[in-house]
Scaffold this active site. Structure first.
Site, PDB file in Angstrom:
ATOM      1  N   CYS A 114       0.815  -1.224   0.000  1.00  0.00           N
ATOM      2  CA  CYS A 114       0.000   0.000   0.000  1.00  0.00           C
ATOM      3  C   CYS A 114       0.844   1.267   0.000  1.00  0.00           C
ATOM      4  O   CYS A 114       0.324   2.362  -0.217  1.00  0.00           O
ATOM      5  CB  CYS A 114      -0.940   0.010   1.196  1.00  0.00           C
ATOM      6  N   HIS A 255      -3.448   7.013   3.074  1.00  0.00           N
ATOM      7  CA  HIS A 255      -3.844   5.754   2.436  1.00  0.00           C
ATOM      8  C   HIS A 255      -5.278   5.429   2.848  1.00  0.00           C
ATOM      9  O   HIS A 255      -5.630   5.490   4.027  1.00  0.00           O
ATOM     10  CB  HIS A 255      -2.879   4.648   2.887  1.00  0.00           C
ATOM     11  N   ASN A 285     -10.038  -0.469   0.119  1.00  0.00           N
ATOM     12  CA  ASN A 285      -8.578  -0.344   0.124  1.00  0.00           C
ATOM     13  C   ASN A 285      -8.042  -0.860  -1.224  1.00  0.00           C
ATOM     14  O   ASN A 285      -8.148  -2.047  -1.516  1.00  0.00           O
ATOM     15  CB  ASN A 285      -8.033  -1.187   1.285  1.00  0.00           C
TER      16      ASN A 285
HETATM   17  O1  UT7 Z   1      -3.664  -1.578   3.709  1.00  0.00           O
HETATM   18  C1  UT7 Z   1      -3.178  -2.444   4.660  1.00  0.00           C
HETATM   19  C2  UT7 Z   1      -3.469  -1.944   5.995  1.00  0.00           C
HETATM   20  N1  UT7 Z   1      -4.568  -2.657   6.582  1.00  0.00           N
HETATM   21  C3  UT7 Z   1      -5.357  -2.056   7.416  1.00  0.00           C
HETATM   22  O2  UT7 Z   1      -5.188  -0.901   7.631  1.00  0.00           O
HETATM   23  C4  UT7 Z   1      -6.414  -2.847   8.168  1.00  0.00           C
HETATM   24  C5  UT7 Z   1      -6.246  -2.620   9.638  1.00  0.00           C
HETATM   25  N2  UT7 Z   1      -7.276  -3.285  10.464  1.00  0.00           N
HETATM   26  C6  UT7 Z   1      -8.561  -2.916  10.461  1.00  0.00           C
HETATM   27  O3  UT7 Z   1      -8.945  -2.024   9.733  1.00  0.00           O
HETATM   28  C7  UT7 Z   1      -9.496  -3.606  11.416  1.00  0.00           C
HETATM   29  O4  UT7 Z   1      -8.735  -4.401  12.301  1.00  0.00           O
HETATM   30  C8  UT7 Z   1     -10.549  -4.483  10.690  1.00  0.00           C
HETATM   31  C9  UT7 Z   1     -11.560  -3.586  10.000  1.00  0.00           C
HETATM   32  C10 UT7 Z   1      -9.884  -5.393   9.705  1.00  0.00           C
HETATM   33  C11 UT7 Z   1     -11.318  -5.319  11.710  1.00  0.00           C
HETATM   34  O5  UT7 Z   1     -11.919  -4.510  12.703  1.00  0.00           O
HETATM   35  P1  UT7 Z   1     -11.702  -4.858  14.256  1.00  0.00           P
HETATM   36  O6  UT7 Z   1     -12.514  -3.896  15.011  1.00  0.00           O
HETATM   37  O7  UT7 Z   1     -10.226  -4.879  14.509  1.00  0.00           O
HETATM   38  O8  UT7 Z   1     -12.353  -6.295  14.371  1.00  0.00           O
HETATM   39  P2  UT7 Z   1     -11.684  -7.650  14.870  1.00  0.00           P
HETATM   40  O9  UT7 Z   1     -10.804  -8.230  13.807  1.00  0.00           O
HETATM   41  O10 UT7 Z   1     -11.075  -7.498  16.219  1.00  0.00           O
HETATM   42  O11 UT7 Z   1     -12.958  -8.576  15.012  1.00  0.00           O
HETATM   43  C12 UT7 Z   1     -14.026  -8.246  15.955  1.00  0.00           C
HETATM   44  C13 UT7 Z   1     -15.173  -9.179  15.680  1.00  0.00           C
HETATM   45  C14 UT7 Z   1     -14.760 -10.644  15.602  1.00  0.00           C
HETATM   46  O12 UT7 Z   1     -15.810 -11.442  16.144  1.00  0.00           O
HETATM   47  P3  UT7 Z   1     -15.696 -12.011  17.645  1.00  0.00           P
HETATM   48  O13 UT7 Z   1     -14.448 -12.826  17.688  1.00  0.00           O
HETATM   49  O14 UT7 Z   1     -15.622 -10.800  18.530  1.00  0.00           O
HETATM   50  O15 UT7 Z   1     -16.953 -12.807  17.777  1.00  0.00           O
HETATM   51  C15 UT7 Z   1     -14.693 -10.910  14.137  1.00  0.00           C
HETATM   52  O16 UT7 Z   1     -14.898 -12.263  13.811  1.00  0.00           O
HETATM   53  O17 UT7 Z   1     -15.759  -8.858  14.411  1.00  0.00           O
HETATM   54  C16 UT7 Z   1     -15.840 -10.059  13.629  1.00  0.00           C
HETATM   55  N3  UT7 Z   1     -15.730  -9.714  12.226  1.00  0.00           N
HETATM   56  C17 UT7 Z   1     -16.784  -9.403  11.474  1.00  0.00           C
HETATM   57  N4  UT7 Z   1     -18.093  -9.375  11.744  1.00  0.00           N
HETATM   58  C18 UT7 Z   1     -18.928  -9.019  10.743  1.00  0.00           C
HETATM   59  C19 UT7 Z   1     -14.601  -9.613  11.484  1.00  0.00           C
HETATM   60  N5  UT7 Z   1     -14.927  -9.267  10.231  1.00  0.00           N
HETATM   61  C20 UT7 Z   1     -16.275  -9.133  10.202  1.00  0.00           C
HETATM   62  C21 UT7 Z   1     -17.189  -8.788   9.193  1.00  0.00           C
HETATM   63  N6  UT7 Z   1     -18.497  -8.742   9.503  1.00  0.00           N
HETATM   64  N7  UT7 Z   1     -16.799  -8.486   7.924  1.00  0.00           N
END
Ligand code: UT7
Length: 328
Positions: A114, A255, A285
């Site tokens: 990225c 970004h 993204n």
């Molecule tokens: O360009 C490269 C750079 N990349 C980035 O900048 C991405 C950086 N990370 C993020 O933007 C965030 O971490 C995400 C958007 C990817 C995820 O958000 P989060 O608040 O960190 O969620 P998490 O991964 O901690 O997951 C929280 C919950 C989980 O469920 P449980 O374990 O609490 O039951 C996930 O399974 O949200 C669940 N989850 C979803 N639920 C509905 C993860 N993805 C989804 C989804 N829909 N698409």
């Protein structure tokens, strides 16, 4: 080393097909509300079956060459940032140079994920220091949907396909924007946080189905923390080494990965709403294409005037991160 590096004819291209959050909710266990609240993304573009990163790149490059009123035969270099090349070898740049009729130019790809646009500005500056008469077609193109794991709700909602292209040259009269400074960093010890498979580390026998390692994988939470910290630090560094303050910045283009990351960076750097440009809502993204796609939309929207100083920052797999200052 400082060299005159001017960017002009910035153009972007996205494929027609759109994948909405509701479309994704029919594919995995997710919903529009979760995606919008956690990422700010509402839709992303996806290239057609049979098309590749080079096709998106050629479309953006043709727009840039038209805008620059340049014949491809007058280019000296074709340089491509991509983490989703058509093939491991040959390069997307070679494919595009052939299709554009660029002749025997130096053509090469590089991978900075990225942060590709910022790495490319730095590379362009070095090429121009070596030979100020260089005329570089710089293309950022990503076919991320080809490496998205459509069963992984944690990543499949995040990414989209896009390309952007511009010409880098040493000629100020042609220049829409002068590169004032650029900083590029990496930390390979954090390499497992984001990966895109399909290279030789993914070992398969003929006829064997692909496994998870073939696709994008990301440790979202950990990536988020690094992204915010490093983008804030590198922006502070580039401002301080140029004796500038945020009040000297007319437009801030981070970004476009996630609205929450953008807001966290913006609040730490005290960016005002008038300084910020975002379009992650419409494209998700798009990795290396994300900043130039946003910058081209900001230009089209009249957010950049002669004299406007633009601060850009990015973060991605590698890990890589950086910042750059452009003066229009
Ligand atoms: O360009 C490269 C750079 N990349 C980035 O900048 C991405 C950086 N990370 C993020 O933007 C965030 O971490 C995400 C958007 C990817 C995820 O958000 P989060 O608040 O960190 O969620 P998490 O991964 O901690 O997951 C929280 C919950 C989980 O469920 P449980 O374990 O609490 O039951 C996930 O399974 O949200 C669940 N989850 C979803 N639920 C509905 C993860 N993805 C989804 C989804 N829909 N698409």
């Amino acid at each position: 080393m400082t060299a005159s590096c001017h960017l002009h004819a910035l153009s972007a291209y996205v494929p027609d097909a759109i994948l909405t959050n509701d479309d994704l909710a029919r594919m995995v266990d997710t919903n529009d509300q979760w995606i919008v609240e956690r990422t700010g993304i509402r839709r992303r573009h996806r290239l057609d079956a049979g098309a590749n990163a080079s096709d998106l790149g050629v479309a953006a490059a043709r727009l840039a060459l038209d805008r620059a009123a340049l014949d491809a035969a007058s280019l000296t270099h074709v340089m491509t940032a991509t983490c989703t090349p058509d093939l491991l070898s040959l390069s997307v740049a070679c494919i595009m140079a052939g299709q554009l009729g660029a002749g025997p130019v130096m053509a090469f790809d590089f991978g900075a994920a990225c942060t590709g646009f910022l790495y490319g500005l730095s590379l362009g500056q070095s090429i121009l220091a070596q030979n100020p008469a260089s005329r570089i077609l710089f293309v950022c193109t990503e076919a991320l949907s080809r490496r998205v794991n459509w069963q992984d709700r944690g990543t499949c909602v995040l990414f989209g396909d896009a390309a952007a292209a511009c010409v880098l040259s040493g000629d100020a009269r042609q220049g829409q924007a002068a590169l004032e400074d650029v900083i590029c960093h990496s930390d390979g010890t954090q390499r497992d946080l984001i990966t895109v498979g399909g290279g030789t580390a993914c070992t398969y026998e003929l006829g064997q189905p692909v496994r998870d390692d073939f696709f994008i994988s990301m440790q979202g939470r950990e990536t988020y923390k690094h992204a915010v910290r490093q983008m804030v630090n590198v922006c502070e560094d580039i401002l301080s080494r140029n004796a500038l303050h945020m009040s000297d910045i007319g437009l801030f283009i981070p970004h476009q990965a996630n609205m929450r990351i953008i807001e966290a960076v913006g609040s730490r750097l005290k960016i005002t709403p008038e300084q910020l440009f975002t379009n992650v809502e419409h494209y998700g993204n798009t990795s290396s294409a994300s900043i130039p796609l946003a910058l081209s939309e900001a230009l089209a929207a009249g957010r950049v005037k002669p004299g406007t100083r633009v601060l850009m920052t990015a973060f991605g797999a590698g890990l890589t991160w950086g910042a750059a200052l452009l003066r229009f």
